[in-house]
Write a protein that holds these residues in place. Structure first.
Motif, PDB file in Angstrom:
ATOM      1  N   VAL A   1      72.441 -14.661  36.455  1.00 25.87           N
ATOM      2  CA  VAL A   1      72.226 -13.340  35.814  1.00 25.87           C
ATOM      3  C   VAL A   1      70.927 -12.994  35.483  1.00 25.87           C
ATOM      4  O   VAL A   1      71.214 -11.892  35.998  1.00 25.87           O
ATOM      5  N   GLN A   2      70.645 -13.771  35.172  1.00 23.02           N
ATOM      6  CA  GLN A   2      69.108 -13.052  34.303  1.00 23.02           C
ATOM      7  C   GLN A   2      67.856 -12.783  35.404  1.00 23.02           C
ATOM      8  O   GLN A   2      67.357 -11.429  35.864  1.00 23.02           O
ATOM      9  N   THR A   3      67.862 -13.609  36.671  1.00 18.55           N
ATOM     10  CA  THR A   3      67.531 -13.158  38.022  1.00 18.55           C
ATOM     11  C   THR A   3      67.566 -12.190  38.171  1.00 18.55           C
ATOM     12  O   THR A   3      66.883 -10.888  38.306  1.00 18.55           O
ATOM     13  N   VAL A   4      69.112 -11.653  38.341  1.00 19.91           N
ATOM     14  CA  VAL A   4      70.409 -11.120  39.001  1.00 19.91           C
ATOM     15  C   VAL A   4      69.709  -9.677  38.434  1.00 19.91           C
ATOM     16  O   VAL A   4      69.336  -8.344  39.529  1.00 19.91           O
ATOM     17  N   THR A   5      69.521  -9.565  37.312  1.00 17.26           N
ATOM     18  CA  THR A   5      69.491  -9.034  36.591  1.00 17.26           C
ATOM     19  C   THR A   5      67.800  -7.916  36.528  1.00 17.26           C
ATOM     20  O   THR A   5      67.739  -6.978  36.474  1.00 17.26           O
ATOM     21  N   TYR A   6      66.858  -8.544  36.715  1.00 11.98           N
ATOM     22  CA  TYR A   6      65.557  -7.994  36.560  1.00 11.98           C
ATOM     23  C   TYR A   6      65.304  -8.171  37.812  1.00 11.98           C
ATOM     24  O   TYR A   6      63.597  -7.530  37.520  1.00 11.98           O
ATOM     25  N   LEU A   7      65.544  -8.632  38.829  1.00 13.99           N
ATOM     26  CA  LEU A   7      64.834  -8.061  40.375  1.00 13.99           C
ATOM     27  C   LEU A   7      64.969  -6.291  40.224  1.00 13.99           C
ATOM     28  O   LEU A   7      63.347  -6.698  41.014  1.00 13.99           O
ATOM     29  N   PRO A   8      65.432  -5.784  39.992  1.00 12.28           N
ATOM     30  CA  PRO A   8      65.866  -4.873  40.146  1.00 12.28           C
ATOM     31  C   PRO A   8      64.678  -3.556  39.509  1.00 12.28           C
ATOM     32  O   PRO A   8      64.236  -2.320  39.920  1.00 12.28           O
ATOM     33  N   HIS A   9      63.891  -4.465  38.646  1.00  7.97           N
ATOM     34  CA  HIS A   9      62.348  -3.354  38.229  1.00  7.97           C
ATOM     35  C   HIS A   9      61.860  -3.423  39.064  1.00  7.97           C
ATOM     36  O   HIS A   9      60.514  -3.052  38.822  1.00  7.97           O
ATOM     37  N   PHE A  10      61.385  -3.679  40.044  1.00  8.00           N
ATOM     38  CA  PHE A  10      60.329  -4.359  40.786  1.00  8.00           C
ATOM     39  C   PHE A  10      60.667  -3.292  42.083  1.00  8.00           C
ATOM     40  O   PHE A  10      59.941  -3.580  43.050  1.00  8.00           O
ATOM     41  N   VAL A  11      61.606  -3.277  42.338  1.00  9.82           N
ATOM     42  CA  VAL A  11      61.970  -2.112  43.257  1.00  9.82           C
ATOM     43  C   VAL A  11      62.180  -0.494  43.429  1.00  9.82           C
ATOM     44  O   VAL A  11      61.816  -0.096  41.823  1.00  9.82           O
ATOM     45  N   SER A  12      60.965  -0.071  43.711  1.00  4.32           N
ATOM     46  CA  SER A  12      60.483   0.981  44.030  1.00  4.32           C
ATOM     47  C   SER A  12      61.218   2.694  43.540  1.00  4.32           C
ATOM     48  O   SER A  12      62.375   2.198  44.298  1.00  4.32           O
ATOM     49  N   TRP A  13      61.022   3.365  43.204  1.00  2.00           N
ATOM     50  CA  TRP A  13      62.285   4.414  42.357  1.00  2.00           C
ATOM     51  C   TRP A  13      62.669   4.829  43.760  1.00  2.00           C
ATOM     52  O   TRP A  13      63.728   5.374  44.376  1.00  2.00           O
ATOM     53  N   VAL A  14      61.742   4.472  45.523  1.00  2.00           N
ATOM     54  CA  VAL A  14      62.085   5.516  46.869  1.00  2.00           C
ATOM     55  C   VAL A  14      63.540   4.579  47.028  1.00  2.00           C
ATOM     56  O   VAL A  14      64.315   5.244  47.201  1.00  2.00           O
ATOM     57  N   VAL A  15      63.126   4.087  46.617  1.00  2.70           N
ATOM     58  CA  VAL A  15      64.668   2.673  47.476  1.00  2.70           C
ATOM     59  C   VAL A  15      65.637   2.618  46.261  1.00  2.70           C
ATOM     60  O   VAL A  15      66.513   2.871  47.015  1.00  2.70           O
ATOM     61  N   VAL A  16      65.402   2.690  45.211  1.00  2.00           N
ATOM     62  CA  VAL A  16      67.205   2.913  44.417  1.00  2.00           C
ATOM     63  C   VAL A  16      67.208   4.237  44.146  1.00  2.00           C
ATOM     64  O   VAL A  16      67.889   4.558  44.742  1.00  2.00           O
ATOM     65  N   ALA A  17      66.300   5.147  44.612  1.00  2.00           N
ATOM     66  CA  ALA A  17      67.090   6.726  44.838  1.00  2.00           C
ATOM     67  C   ALA A  17      67.533   7.147  45.647  1.00  2.00           C
ATOM     68  O   ALA A  17      68.853   7.529  45.996  1.00  2.00           O
ATOM     69  N   GLY A  18      67.350   5.792  46.787  1.00  2.00           N
ATOM     70  CA  GLY A  18      68.305   6.008  48.356  1.00  2.00           C
ATOM     71  C   GLY A  18      69.646   5.077  48.071  1.00  2.00           C
ATOM     72  O   GLY A  18      69.898   6.241  49.069  1.00  2.00           O
ATOM     73  N   ILE A  19      69.837   4.307  47.584  1.00  2.00           N
ATOM     74  CA  ILE A  19      70.537   3.274  47.226  1.00  2.00           C
ATOM     75  C   ILE A  19      71.348   4.328  46.217  1.00  2.00           C
ATOM     76  O   ILE A  19      72.545   3.909  46.660  1.00  2.00           O
ATOM     77  N   VAL A  20      71.610   4.782  45.433  1.00  2.00           N
ATOM     78  CA  VAL A  20      72.247   5.909  43.946  1.00  2.00           C
ATOM     79  C   VAL A  20      72.577   7.276  45.343  1.00  2.00           C
ATOM     80  O   VAL A  20      74.123   7.198  45.028  1.00  2.00           O
TER      81      VAL A  20
END
Length: 312
Positions: free
Chosen positions: A119-138
């Motif tokens: 759970v710890q690994t899965v939840t803190y991995l998004p921190h290393f994802v660019s906001w470009v990718v996150v915005a695309g996902i959202v």
């Protein structure tokens, strides 16, 4: 008497310097780095008091005094942008500060080590994802064309037709807050997990012997134990209330929600770089920095007075 004390202080400083000279020399490159990249650029603030023109030397620039600050504080759009910045900052502070604490406490109560690490690994991995990718996902998740959120709402009969989340002004602040929470929750929880790990296990044993259940141990042992960490992080977050960046607002925003998506940093970028008004953009940046420093000192002073916790 005062002269004697000053001499003693100087003697004490040089005594410490001699005994710790290796550490001082090791820290010197970092001090130089901070000076070059954090203090030296403050010289650029002089642009806010000039009618800056690229290509001219410093002495050839035309001085405008407080002209750009007057323009800034009489611009109606500035106050709208300030509203957006404070609204998203406060929502992010409330949600993005309290949820990681709650998450850290819950993770600490998990006894299955493999599940806990996963759970710890899965939840803190998004921190290393660019906001470009996150915005695309959202954007894709909230899309009316195959977006999973609209598909689920239609399937359960909550709505009759796809809802355009990204075109609703009043929804934008909430979308940004939830997106930022998903991206940073696990990462922000690490510092609280570290603080919890430093608590004395005997405190939990003593509370258990006294008949305290799990919730009582959390309330009377865990939360008071990490209270200094919580207050320090809160003070630092308050100091960044108006400095929330512009990446997520720029990437998630569009022309339909511009009146709710533009924040101070994006406002400075649009005017300073986009329109070539470098002096005006610098004035916005100075306002941003001065307010951040004021909020930091204010929060630090309040917490130091009433809780004896501070960052300086």
């Amino acid at each position: 008497m005062v002269i004697v004390k000053e001499k003693e202080k100087r003697h004490s400083f040089w005594k410490v310097f001699k005994s710790q000279k290796t550490l001082y020399m090791m820290s010197l490159p970092f001090v130089v780095w901070v000076f070059i990249f954090n203090y030296l650029p403050v010289w650029g603030w002089t642009m806010a008091f000039q009618n800056f023109r690229p290509g001219r030397s410093f002495f050839e620039q035309e001085w405008g005094g407080l002209e750009h600050f007057i323009t800034l504080f009489t611009d109606e759009r500035f106050f709208m942008v300030l509203r957006n910045t404070l609204a998203m900052s406060l929502m992010g502070l409330v949600v993005g500060f309290t949820v990681p604490i709650l998450f850290a406490v819950l993770i600490n109560e998990v006894r299955h080590s493999f599940f806990k690490r996963t759970v710890q690994t899965v939840t803190y991995l998004p921190h290393f994802v660019s906001w470009v990718v996150v915005a695309g996902i959202v954007t894709k998740m909230l899309s009316i064309d195959g977006g999973i959120v609209n598909d689920l709402l239609l399937r359960f009969g909550v709505i009759d037709k796809p809802f355009q989340f990204m075109a609703q002004e009043t929804w934008f602040w909430g979308i940004v807050t939830v997106s930022d929470l998903w991206k940073e929750m696990g990462w922000n929880a690490i510092i609280f997990l570290a603080a919890i790990a430093g608590l004395d296990p005997q405190l939990y044993e003593a509370a258990k012997v006294d008949g305290a259940g799990r919730l009582r141990r959390i309330w009377h042992v865990t939360l008071p134990g990490i209270r200094p960490t919580i207050l320090v992080v809160l003070i630092l977050n308050i100091g960044h209330l108006v400095s929330i960046g512009f990446e997520k607002q720029m990437l998630l925003g569009n022309s339909l929600v511009l009146d709710y998506s533009e924040v101070l940093d994006l406002y400075a970028l649009n005017y300073g770089i986009g329109l070539g008004q470098f002096s005006y953009g610098t004035a916005i940046g100075i306002f941003n920095s001065v307010v951040s420093i004021f909020l930091l000192f204010l929060a630090n002073g309040i917490f130091k007075r009433f809780s004896n916790q501070s960052v300086m």
